[in-house]
Design an enzyme around this catalytic site. Structure first.
Site, PDB file in Angstrom:
ATOM      1  CG  ASP A 272      -1.833   1.083   1.270  1.00 31.02           C
ATOM      2  OD1 ASP A 272      -2.125   1.396   0.143  1.00 31.02           O
ATOM      3  OD2 ASP A 272      -2.835   1.096   2.162  1.00 31.02           O
TER       4      ASP A 272
ATOM      5  NE  ARG B 254       0.955   0.924   4.328  1.00 32.29           N
ATOM      6  CZ  ARG B 254       0.201   2.098   4.820  1.00 32.29           C
ATOM      7  NH1 ARG B 254       0.961   3.257   5.824  1.00 32.29           N
ATOM      8  NH2 ARG B 254      -1.181   2.245   4.699  1.00 32.29           N
TER       9      ARG B 254
ATOM     10  NE  ARG C  95      -5.569   7.179   1.592  1.00 28.29           N
ATOM     11  CZ  ARG C  95      -6.312   5.922   1.983  1.00 28.29           C
ATOM     12  NH1 ARG C  95      -7.255   6.081   2.528  1.00 28.29           N
ATOM     13  NH2 ARG C  95      -6.131   4.815   1.174  1.00 28.29           N
TER      14      ARG C  95
ATOM     15  CE  LYS D 155      -5.381   3.169  -2.230  1.00 28.62           C
ATOM     16  NZ  LYS D 155      -4.666   2.444  -1.512  1.00 28.62           N
ATOM     17  CG  HIS D 156     -10.867   2.885  -1.668  1.00 29.95           C
ATOM     18  ND1 HIS D 156     -10.069   4.082  -1.688  1.00 29.95           N
ATOM     19  CD2 HIS D 156      -9.914   2.059  -1.099  1.00 29.95           C
ATOM     20  CE1 HIS D 156      -9.064   4.166  -1.035  1.00 29.95           C
ATOM     21  NE2 HIS D 156      -8.753   2.904  -0.497  1.00 29.95           N
TER      22      HIS D 156
ATOM     23  CG  HIS E 229      -9.668   1.913   8.123  1.00 26.39           C
ATOM     24  ND1 HIS E 229      -9.650   2.774   7.332  1.00 26.39           N
ATOM     25  CD2 HIS E 229      -8.640   0.766   7.766  1.00 26.39           C
ATOM     26  CE1 HIS E 229      -8.598   2.554   6.206  1.00 26.39           C
ATOM     27  NE2 HIS E 229      -7.972   1.273   6.531  1.00 26.39           N
TER      28      HIS E 229
ATOM     29  CG  ASP F  69     -10.053  -1.411   1.356  1.00 25.87           C
ATOM     30  OD1 ASP F  69      -8.725  -1.250   1.832  1.00 25.87           O
ATOM     31  OD2 ASP F  69     -10.468  -0.368   1.439  1.00 25.87           O
TER      32      ASP F  69
END
Length: 515
Positions: free
Chosen positions: A75, A83, A145, A175-176, A188, A260
Site C-alpha cells: 500500500d 510503507r 489521498r 481504488k476504491h 476502517h 479492501d
C-alpha cells in the site's frame, strides 16, 4: 468451523491462491513459506515489514525462493500513505499535491519513479492509486489521498498514474471502487453510505475508473461502502451488482478485482471475515486482501477453509473460485513479463541500469530521481500578507496534531519542523491538540516567531480555534496547511502544501527559511 486437512488438491490450492495475507516481522515466517508451497500466490506488505530498501529486497527474494511468481503487494500511495518510508516520511508527494500542480506528465513521472523503486525492492503490485473524487470536504479517510474534487482532473491524473506505475513493471490497483470520496465515515471503523443518485455516481464517481480501465490498470480494489442507488442491500465489496454487473459488465473491466482489507470494521463487524470473504468471491472479487490487522497462519487457514466449505456446501460455485484464482495467476504472469520489459527499457545503449540522474522511461525520456521534491515544490500555494517580513531568527514550530486515520498510520512523521531545523539551526518545536492548544503554543513559543502547522483545519474546530488564538496575539504567525486547504489563507504567510509527505515539509520549510 471445521478444520480441513492441509492438502494440495485443486480446490484447496485455488482457495489459497485468492488470498493476499500479511505477516509480522522483516523476514518471512515459516508458515508463510509453507503456504506459498501449498498454493498461496500473493503476500501483502505493510510498514511493519520494512526496515530499509536492502532488507525489503532480501525479503522479497526470500519469498521467491519458495514461489518465483509470487505477487508481492504493498500500500504505497506516496504522500501521507507510505510503507517504503514509513519511519521517515515519503520522498514523493501524494495525489492531492499532484492534482494541485495538474501536470499529467509530472504525475506520470512521479508514479514511474515510485514504481521503479518498488520494482528494485521486488514489489510488483501496488494498491494505488486512489481514484476517489474527494467531493465531501468532511471525508475523514480520503482527503489528500485524492487528486482533488474535480472529476475530470481526478480522471486524467488517475490514468497518468496508472501508466507511469505500470511502465516500471509494477501493476497498479486503482481504488476504491465505485468511489469512496463522498463519505463522512471511515470504513476502517464502520460501514459508510453514499446516497447519491445513480446519474450522479455515473457522472462523478465512475469517470476516473473508466479512465483507469482505458489506461490498462491491471487491478481494481473494491470499497467497503453501501451505495443504495447501485445495490441497496450489500456493500460494494460483497455486491454482484457492483462488481460483476457494473464493473465487469457495463465498464468492460477484465483484470483482477481485489477487496479492501477484510478485517476493516465495515465488513468484519457486520459479516465477519470468513463470511465476508465467501460473499466477496461470489460477488465477483478475485483476491481477498487481509493482513493489515490479522497477520497469522490461523487467519489464512480460516479463510481457506471457509472458501472450500462454501464450495462444498453449494454456496460458492467452484467455477467462480477457479476463475478468481486464474485471474491471480494471470496477473502474476503479467508482472513477470512487465518487469523484464521495464528492466530492458531502462538500460540505454552504452550505460548500465541505475546510471545517471534517473532511468530512461518507456518513451525514452529520463525521470529525475528527485522528481518527488520537484513536484512538492510545484504544488505549494504561497500567500504573503501585506505586512509579512522575513526573519533569519530561529522560529518555534507549533504542530497542531489531529488523530491520524488508520490508512495513514500514526508512526509516520509529518510537519515542517525537522526540515526547517536543517535549514535554520535552533528551530524548536512542540505538538499540541485540544481546546487549549493555542494558549499552550503561545506559552511554549515565548518571543519566537510561530510557524503553526495544521492538517485539515476545516475538519477540526479546535484547530481553527487554536489558530484564532495565535493570530490574535501574534499576527506575524506563519501558517502551513498540510491537509486539504478549504479555509481562506490567513497568517502573515500562508503555505498550502496539499499533503504531509516529508518532501512537502521540505518544500514548505524552504519558503519559511527564505530559500
Amino acid at each position: 468451523m471445521t478444520t480441513l486437512a492441509s492438502g494440495t488438491d485443486t480446490l484447496t490450492r485455488d482457495a489459497l491462491t485468492v488470498l493476499q495475507p500479511g505477516f509480522t516481522g522483516t523476514k518471512a515466517p515459516d508458515w508463510l513459506l509453507r503456504r506459498l508451497g501449498e498454493g498461496l500466490a500473493s503476500v501483502g506488505l505493510f510498514g511493519r515489514n520494512i526496515a530499509s530498501a536492502e532488507q525489503l529486497a532480501a525479503l522479497t527474494a526470500q519469498l521467491r525462493t519458495e514461489r518465483d511468481d509470487v505477487l508481492v503487494a504493498i500500500d504505497e500511495e506516496g504522500g501521507d500513505v507510505t510503507r517504503l518510508e514509513v519511519r521517515t516520511g515519503s520522498s514523493f508527494p501524494g495525489n492531492h499535491a499532484l492534482g494541485a500542480v495538474d501536470d499529467t506528465a509530472l504525475t506520470r513521472d512521479v508514479a514511474r519513479e515510485l514504481g521503479r523503486r518498488l520494482a528494485a525492492c521486488g514489489v510488483n503490485l501496488n494498491w494505488a492509486p486512489s481514484a476517489d473524487v474527494n467531493s465531501n470536504p468532511a471525508n475523514p479517510v480520503i482527503g489528500v489521498r485524492s487528486f482533488g474534487a474535480d472529476t475530470d482532473l481526478v480522471a486524467r491524473h488517475t490514468a497518468a498514474y496508472v501508466t507511469g506505475l505500470q511502465s516500471a513493471g509494477v501493476a497498479a490497483c486503482t481504488k476504491h471502487f465505485p468511489g469512496h470520496g463522498d463519505t463522512a465515515v471511515d470504513s476502517h471503523h464502520a460501514l459508510p453510505r453514499i446516497d447519491a443518485a445513480a446519474a450522479l455516481l455515473d457522472a462523478r464517481e465512475l469517470v476516473p475508473f473508466r479512465a483507469a480501465i482505458a489506461a490498462g490498470t491491471r487491478a481494481v480494489m473494491s470499497a467497503h461502502i453501501l451505495v443504495p442507488a447501485l445495490d441497496p442491500d450489500r456493500p460494494a465489496t460483497l455486491s454482484r451488482r457492483i462488481l460483476t454487473d457494473l464493473l465487469r459488465g457495463e465498464l468492460g473491466y477484465a483484470g483482477l478485482i481485489v477487496t479492501d482489507g477484510m478485517e476493516m470494521q465495515a465488513i468484519a463487524a457486520t459479516y465477519g471475515i470468513e463470511r465476508g470473504s465467501v460473499l466477496a468471491i461470489a460477488a465477483g472479487a478475485d483476491a481477498i486482501c487481509v493482513g493489515g490487522g490479522l497477520a497469522d497462519d490461523e487467519t489464512v487457514r480460516r479463510l481457506r477453509d471457509a472458501l472450500v466449505l462454501a464450495v462444498r456446501a453449494g454456496e460458492l460455485p467452484e467455477e467462480r473460485l477457479a476463475d478468481a484464482a486464474q485471474r491471480v495467476r494471470e496477473l502474476a504472469r503479467w508482472t513477470a513479463q512487465a518487469a523484464k520489459t521495464a528492466r530492458d527499457d531502462t538500460v540505454r545503449p552504452g550505460t548500465s541500469a541505475g546510471e545517471g540522474q534517473g532511468e530512461a522511461g518507456r518513451n525514452g525520456s529520463a525521470v529525475r530521481a528527485d522528481v518527488g521534491l520537484i513536484a512538492a515544490r510545484r504544488a505549494l500555494r504561497v500567500t504573503y500578507g501585506e505586512s509579512y517580513e522575513p526573519s533569519a531568527a530561529a522560529p518555534y514550530v507549533a504542530a497542531f496534531t489531529p488523530l491520524a486515520n488508520i490508512a495513514v498510520g500514526d508512526e509516520t512523521p509529518w510537519g515542517v519542523a525537522a526540515e526547517l531545523a536543517r535549514l535554520v539551526p535552533g528551530t524548536e518545536t512542540g505538538s499540541f491538540a485540544g481546546e487549549t492548544a493555542g494558549a499552550q503554543a503561545l506559552a511554549a513559543a515565548g518571543d519566537r516567531r510561530v510557524v503553526a502547522v495544521v492538517r485539515d483545519e476545516h475538519r477540526h474546530p479546535w484547530m481553527a480555534a487554536a489558530l484564532d488564538t495565535l493570530l490574535a496575539a501574534r499576527p506575524d504567525t506563519i501558517v502551513v496547511e498540510m491537509g486539504v486547504p478549504q479555509s481562506a489563507p490567513r497568517g502573515a504567510l500562508h503555505i498550502a502544501t496539499h499533503g504531509a509527505a516529508r518532501v512537502c515539509g521540505r518544500a514548505a520549510a524552504e519558503v519559511v527559511a527564505g530559500r
